[in-house]
Design an enzyme around this catalytic site. Structure first.
Site, PDB file in Angstrom:
ATOM      1  N   HIS A 121       2.859   7.689   3.297  1.00 54.06           N
ATOM      2  CA  HIS A 121       1.596   7.732   4.029  1.00 54.06           C
ATOM      3  C   HIS A 121       0.588   6.710   3.507  1.00 54.06           C
ATOM      4  O   HIS A 121       0.476   6.464   2.313  1.00 54.06           O
ATOM      5  CB  HIS A 121       0.997   9.141   3.949  1.00 54.06           C
ATOM      6  CG  HIS A 121       0.753   9.619   2.538  1.00 54.06           C
ATOM      7  ND1 HIS A 121      -0.402   9.348   1.852  1.00 54.06           N
ATOM      8  CD2 HIS A 121       1.528  10.344   1.705  1.00 54.06           C
ATOM      9  CE1 HIS A 121      -0.341   9.894   0.648  1.00 54.06           C
ATOM     10  NE2 HIS A 121       0.822  10.504   0.529  1.00 54.06           N
ATOM     11  N   ASP A 122      -0.118   6.105   4.455  1.00 54.98           N
ATOM     12  CA  ASP A 122      -1.244   5.211   4.187  1.00 54.98           C
ATOM     13  C   ASP A 122      -0.849   3.901   3.521  1.00 54.98           C
ATOM     14  O   ASP A 122      -1.720   3.170   3.028  1.00 54.98           O
ATOM     15  CB  ASP A 122      -2.322   5.914   3.345  1.00 54.98           C
ATOM     16  CG  ASP A 122      -2.797   7.196   3.994  1.00 54.98           C
ATOM     17  OD1 ASP A 122      -3.393   7.125   5.075  1.00 54.98           O
ATOM     18  OD2 ASP A 122      -2.542   8.288   3.431  1.00 54.98           O
ATOM     19  N   GLY A 139       2.609   6.857  -1.658  1.00 52.93           N
ATOM     20  CA  GLY A 139       1.437   6.801  -0.800  1.00 52.93           C
ATOM     21  C   GLY A 139       0.424   5.763  -1.242  1.00 52.93           C
ATOM     22  O   GLY A 139       0.262   5.480  -2.427  1.00 52.93           O
TER      23      GLY A 139
END
Length: 262
Positions: A121-122, A139
């Site tokens: 994520h991200d 992440g």
């Protein structure tokens, strides 16, 4: 005209561009948009708020747009955005972003992403990168344009890998890797400038020579990081042909949050 295998399951609300090819048993969710001429292999699952550009090749069993592996995620409508002309090989996993960061995981254009790569994520992956087999981005990782991450390499969360950097096989990256550098190992160590990679990308001998000077300032003269940045700035002023490269390097060093590999 899209070419859809009859066993594929595609939500009627999904948006597929002209010439999209979807293989057997693939599953595509309602908030997915796929650009023209992209090929989705057999058994792929593409879900979430995911957009994929044109002319991508997504091989069988990839999972794109699944919810983040983050306990804080509470169902927010975060995104995965993938650019154009990317090759995404078998069993890759790219997750949505989280509300605690940008709310989006981003992959740029023209990337070569090998089997079993995980992009959490991200993350922000630039353009023209190579992520070799089993490279794992935790992440919030950023990977700059033209960077190469070797097979079985793990990148710690919030770490940045600079443009044109190269990390060798099985590296453990827990600090920022400055642009143009070649790193390897566990513990991670810098092994010089990524000279061969720069030559392949058309860097002149003069630009490479100037970057070698910057490398020596940063790694061979025993300077503090602040003093090294000052000397790199001065080098940029006296070498206008390499100013863009040195500004990129100096800016990266100033923004480093986890410390640099040194």
């Amino acid at each position: 005209m899209s070419l859809i295998h009859p066993t594929a399951i595609i939500d009627p609300q999904a948006q597929l561009g002209a010439g999209v090819c979807v293989g057997p048993y693939a599953v595509i969710g309602p908030t997915v948009a796929i650009g023209a001429r992209t090929r989705v292999g057999a058994h792929c699952v593409i879900e979430g708020h995911t957009s994929i550009g044109e002319d991508c090749a997504i091989f069988q069993f990839a999972s794109l747009g699944a919810v983040p592996q983050d306990k804080k995620y509470a169902g927010e409508p975060t995104r995965l955005r993938i650019g154009h002309r990317n090759t995404i090989r078998e069993f890759c996993t790219f997750n949505l972003g989280t509300a605690q960061d940008r709310g989006e995981t981003t992959v740029g254009d023209d990337n070569w992403i090998m089997a079993y790569v995980h992009i959490a994520h991200d993350c922000v992956v630039g353009n023209q990168t190579i992520l070799a087999n089993n490279a794992t981005l935790a992440g919030h990782v950023h990977v700059g344009d033209w960077a190469i991450v070797g097979g079985l390499t793990g990148v710690h969360q919030f770490t940045h890998v600079g443009a044109h950097a190269m990390a060798g096989f099985g590296s453990h990256i827990a600090q920022d890797v400055p642009p143009f550098m070649m790193v390897d190992g566990h513990p991670l160590a810098v092994h010089g400038l990524n000279v061969e990679g720069l030559r392949r990308r058309g860097f002149s001998a003069e630009r490479i020579a100037t970057l070698k000077q910057a490398y020596r300032v940063l790694y061979r003269e025993g300077l503090t990081l602040a003093a090294a940045i000052t000397q790199i700035d001065e080098l940029a002023e006296s070498h206008p042909d390499s100013e863009e490269d040195l500004v990129l390097l100096g800016g990266f060093l100033r923004r480093a949050q986890r410390g640099i590999v040194r």
